[in-house]
Design a protein around this motif. Structure first.
Motif, PDB file in Angstrom:
ATOM      1  N   ALA A 189      35.096 -84.559  94.472  1.00 63.19           N
ATOM      2  CA  ALA A 189      35.817 -84.822  93.228  1.00 63.19           C
ATOM      3  C   ALA A 189      37.106 -85.585  93.503  1.00 63.19           C
ATOM      4  O   ALA A 189      37.482 -86.487  92.752  1.00 63.19           O
ATOM      5  N   GLN A 190      37.793 -85.225  94.575  1.00 59.54           N
ATOM      6  CA  GLN A 190      39.003 -85.932  94.995  1.00 59.54           C
ATOM      7  C   GLN A 190      38.876 -86.237  96.482  1.00 59.54           C
ATOM      8  O   GLN A 190      39.135 -85.383  97.327  1.00 59.54           O
TER       9      GLN A 190
ATOM     10  N   ARG B 226      43.583 -96.299  88.396  1.00 61.53           N
ATOM     11  CA  ARG B 226      42.242 -96.281  87.825  1.00 61.53           C
ATOM     12  C   ARG B 226      42.256 -96.904  86.442  1.00 61.53           C
ATOM     13  O   ARG B 226      43.167 -96.648  85.653  1.00 61.53           O
TER      14      ARG B 226
ATOM     15  N   PRO C 108      38.589 -94.345  82.177  1.00 59.58           N
ATOM     16  CA  PRO C 108      37.590 -93.472  82.791  1.00 59.58           C
ATOM     17  C   PRO C 108      36.247 -93.563  82.090  1.00 59.58           C
ATOM     18  O   PRO C 108      36.148 -93.950  80.925  1.00 59.58           O
TER      19      PRO C 108
ATOM     20  N   PRO D 261      32.414 -91.542  81.126  1.00 52.41           N
ATOM     21  CA  PRO D 261      31.920 -90.184  80.848  1.00 52.41           C
ATOM     22  C   PRO D 261      31.370 -89.520  82.111  1.00 52.41           C
ATOM     23  O   PRO D 261      30.959 -90.187  83.067  1.00 52.41           O
ATOM     24  N   GLU D 262      31.352 -88.207  82.104  1.00 59.36           N
ATOM     25  CA  GLU D 262      30.908 -87.456  83.276  1.00 59.36           C
ATOM     26  C   GLU D 262      29.461 -87.761  83.643  1.00 59.36           C
ATOM     27  O   GLU D 262      29.097 -87.780  84.825  1.00 59.36           O
ATOM     28  N   LEU D 263      28.610 -88.020  82.638  1.00 61.86           N
ATOM     29  CA  LEU D 263      27.190 -88.240  82.893  1.00 61.86           C
ATOM     30  C   LEU D 263      26.839 -89.717  83.049  1.00 61.86           C
ATOM     31  O   LEU D 263      25.688 -90.102  82.879  1.00 61.86           O
ATOM     32  N   THR D 264      27.814 -90.542  83.368  1.00 59.71           N
ATOM     33  CA  THR D 264      27.513 -91.946  83.584  1.00 59.71           C
ATOM     34  C   THR D 264      26.592 -92.125  84.783  1.00 59.71           C
ATOM     35  O   THR D 264      26.592 -91.311  85.723  1.00 59.71           O
TER      36      THR D 264
ATOM     37  N   PRO E 148      28.328 -93.388  89.714  1.00 60.10           N
ATOM     38  CA  PRO E 148      29.362 -92.518  90.287  1.00 60.10           C
ATOM     39  C   PRO E 148      30.579 -93.313  90.749  1.00 60.10           C
ATOM     40  O   PRO E 148      31.686 -92.786  90.796  1.00 60.10           O
TER      41      PRO E 148
ATOM     42  N   GLN F  28      32.641 -93.669  87.718  1.00 59.36           N
ATOM     43  CA  GLN F  28      33.105 -92.355  87.271  1.00 59.36           C
ATOM     44  C   GLN F  28      34.367 -91.963  88.032  1.00 59.36           C
ATOM     45  O   GLN F  28      35.283 -91.377  87.447  1.00 59.36           O
ATOM     46  N   PHE F  29      34.439 -92.283  89.323  1.00 56.91           N
ATOM     47  CA  PHE F  29      35.641 -91.963  90.092  1.00 56.91           C
ATOM     48  C   PHE F  29      36.761 -92.951  89.809  1.00 56.91           C
ATOM     49  O   PHE F  29      37.902 -92.553  89.549  1.00 56.91           O
TER      50      PHE F  29
END
Length: 394
Positions: A123-124, A148, A151, A153-156, A159, A162-163
């Motif tokens: 995650a980080q 960044r 952002p 969405p979480e379900l993109t 990855p 997403q980060f």
């Protein structure tokens, strides 16, 4: 809308994004303009004036405005970027930053997401691996400022985005293409709206002979070369004549206008700023709502990309100042960004004239009421008092 569907954008490689930025001036301006506006002024430390001066000098030495502009620019272009802080704390780039041992902040080095790889399963991520033309290296995340873009969405399905964030090209490239195509087609329509016509007496009889066609073609080529850039239509007529016929294309300007408005909308940049001039037509008057939207958008960039990063860097500058004996006590690194927009002298004069005109109108109205006997002196005094209070509040 029947027959129209939205399709997901085609994944663009980093080389394609770089080529777009290098070769498309309008695309580059959309990337640069909000970044330039967001980093135009240094952040200001609240409270202690001596500490604020140390912070200002430290940011100047690090060329913060230029480095922050580059970081935000690459974040918008590639989705993200990092600024590696070269801090003298006795540790290496691979070691966590030790705040209590900070003696100086020597430099900032900005790298776009295209040159940085991370472990996307975390995650980080703890480390950033940088590929530079001057050599590859690994740096611990505490020594980096992370920038960044918007952002995802979480379900993109990506990855990577997403980060980091989504590159602006995925939102505006289609609008840029439409604007370029509409402008080009408008010029082509103007070209096509004029047709050269050559009327030649006895043209049919001449063309009926064996060498008639060659003779007429030679004559047309000479005329076209000498008088016109358009191809010519040959007509049989009672006399010889060469003229132009204009065909109207109503709405050609509106078509280009819609494409340019669409690009301004998706880029959140008003036409006056994006295109850099005032047309006598649809953007002749700057819209206050559009200007407010743009500056709110830029303030969002400041909050999302610059605020926390600037506070981290300023806290290091303050610790370095304390280590050098310039500060007795380290104040909290609470910062503000100067206002993005302020009234010009002409705008202030216009506002003052408007207020004076309103006051004169109110005075004449009150005088008319008094002369008509509708109000008395005792009624006017509280009314004037309320008017003065409202004017002071505005």
């Amino acid at each position: 809308m029947d027959g129209y569907t939205f399709h997901p954008p085609v994944m663009l490689s980093d080389d394609t994004l770089t080529a777009l930025y290098e070769g498309n001036g309008l695309f580059a301006k959309i990337i640069d303009t909000p970044a330039e506006e967001a980093t135009r002024q240094l952040p200001v430390l609240r409270g202690d004036k001596d500490a604020a001066e140390i912070v200002r000098e430290g940011l100047d030495c690090l060329a913060w405005e230029e480095q922050a502009l580059t970081a935000v620019r690459w974040a918008r272009l590639f989705g993200g970027s990092i600024a590696v802080m070269l801090v003298d704390d006795g540790g290496r780039l691979e070691d966590p930053l030790r705040m209590e041992r900070v003696r100086s902040v020597d430099d900032l080095r900005v790298y776009p997401r295209s040159q940085v790889s991370v472990d996307l399963t975390q995650a980080q991520p703890e480390y950033f691996h940088v590929s530079s033309r001057y050599g590859d290296f690994t740096v611990q995340e505490s020594r980096c400022l992370l920038f960044r873009n918007d952002p995802m969405p979480e379900l993109t399905e990506s990855p990577l985005f997403q980060f980091w964030g989504v590159p602006e090209a995925y939102r505006i490239s289609a609008a840029v293409d439409r604007a370029a195509l509409a402008s080009e087609q408008a010029v082509r329509m103007l070209d096509a709206s004029i047709q050269a016509v050559y009327r030649l007496k006895g043209a049919s009889a001449i063309l009926a002979t064996d060498e008639g066609e060659q003779h007429v073609m030679q004559r047309l080529q000479v005329i076209d070369a000498a008088r016109s850039a358009w191809n010519t239509i040959l007509l049989d007529a009672d006399s010889e004549d060469y003229s132009f016929i204009a065909a109207g294309f109503d709405g050609k300007g509106e078509v280009a206008e819609l494409a340019l408005r669409y690009l301004a909308a998706v880029s959140c940049i008003p036409p006056e700023i994006l295109y850099g001039y005032h047309s006598p037509r649809w953007w002749r008057n700057s819209s206050p709502a559009a200007q407010e939207t743009f500056y709110n958008y830029v303030e969002g960039i400041q909050r999302r990309m610059l605020h926390d990063n600037a506070q981290r860097l300023i806290s290091l500058i303050l610790r370095a100042g304390a280590a050098a004996g310039k500060l007795g006590q380290i104040p909290p690194p609470v910062i503000d960004f100067p206002p993005l927009w302020s009234e010009s002298a002409s705008e202030k004069a216009t506002a003052a004239l408007s207020r004076a005109t309103a006051q004169l109108t109110r005075a004449k109205t009150i005088q008319t009421y008094m002369e008509a006997g509708a109000v008395g002196r005792q009624d006017v005094r509280p009314l004037l008092k309320r008017l003065r209070e409202s004017e002071r509040n505005t």
